[in-house]
Write an enzyme that holds these catalytic residues in place. Sequence first.
Site, PDB file in Angstrom:
ATOM      1  N   HIS A   1       0.860  -1.416  -0.065  1.00 59.21           N
ATOM      2  CA  HIS A   1      -0.092  -0.056   0.075  1.00 59.21           C
ATOM      3  C   HIS A   1       0.762   1.241   0.240  1.00 59.21           C
ATOM      4  O   HIS A   1       0.194   2.228   0.060  1.00 59.21           O
ATOM      5  CB  HIS A   1      -1.203   0.085   1.245  1.00 59.21           C
ATOM      6  CG  HIS A   1      -1.939  -1.104   1.087  1.00 59.21           C
ATOM      7  ND1 HIS A   1      -2.888  -1.181   0.269  1.00 59.21           N
ATOM      8  CD2 HIS A   1      -2.145  -2.178   1.648  1.00 59.21           C
ATOM      9  CE1 HIS A   1      -3.823  -1.982   0.347  1.00 59.21           C
ATOM     10  NE2 HIS A   1      -3.247  -3.040   1.383  1.00 59.21           N
TER      11      HIS A   1
ATOM     12  N   CYS B   1      -5.775  -8.929   4.581  1.00 62.19           N
ATOM     13  CA  CYS B   1      -4.404  -8.867   3.897  1.00 62.19           C
ATOM     14  C   CYS B   1      -3.435  -9.592   4.650  1.00 62.19           C
ATOM     15  O   CYS B   1      -2.484  -9.984   4.090  1.00 62.19           O
ATOM     16  CB  CYS B   1      -4.013  -7.237   4.567  1.00 62.19           C
ATOM     17  SG  CYS B   1      -4.971  -6.089   3.482  1.00 62.19           S
TER      18      CYS B   1
END
Length: 288
Positions: A206, A249
């Site tokens: 990210h 995740c």
Amino acid sequence: MKTIKSMLLGAAFAVLSQTGMAAESGFTLETVNPEADRLALQAFYQERFAGVPLEDYVNGIYAIDPPSRKQWDALEEFPPYEFDLEEGEELFNTPFANGKGYADCFENGGIGIRQNYPYWNAEQGSIKTLEQEINECREQNGEQPLKWKKGDVAKISAYMAWTSRGKPFDIKIPENDPRALQAYLDGKKFFYSKRGQLNLSCANCHLQGSRLYIRADLPGPMLGHPTHFPVVRSKWGEIGTLHRRYEGCHRDTRSVPLPPQSDEFRKLEYFQTYMSNGLIVNGPGARK
């Protein structure tokens, strides 16, 4: 597995100098500076995706990937979370068996307060999230707690986020309580620490991996990540919370996932949301 790691390592080298900017201050209580971190993250994305307004990062990957944005704009014409919002409003306004309701547990009757979460609770010495306090409200009034990841808790949270749309996040780290700064620091360390069989960190996907394909997925940017939750994901086929995404995740890195609303995940949310201070509440949302 080797392909994924190679892609992310290549991305890491390509933006190595920028990554240093994104974590401007240190990783100790003596050197960490949350505001410097926040401004560095903004500078990182302004340099990497020049021309994208900062305020657009509330839209996640759709802020930085035009083809995905077109699909998302079409989806938002008939938002998949509309029914969840209606149900969330009904649940929020349904009294408990004792006659009280959620409005009795929250400031301003629970309306327009999403931008203040998560926050540091000095009395309890811990981070408090919105979903956590929704369940605490239930238990204080003799009701059973809801499951953390989806269902009613996500719908109630979505309604409360909806009533707060357009309000800028304003997460505080009290200067007179070093425990709050430690919680932020713990969340920061968690974000940058590698884990799992794939040896990946949140930052690999990210931060360095923003808008870089990992298989068929384009990871969204860290900046603005918490602003649009809860979300309806196409993969889920339903609405879910931020901590459900955290758990997923973890699983994707082949790591043993922590439970939703664990201390580690709440600190991670504290760190991430502080980094999005100034951006507006844009939840609930729709994502792939």
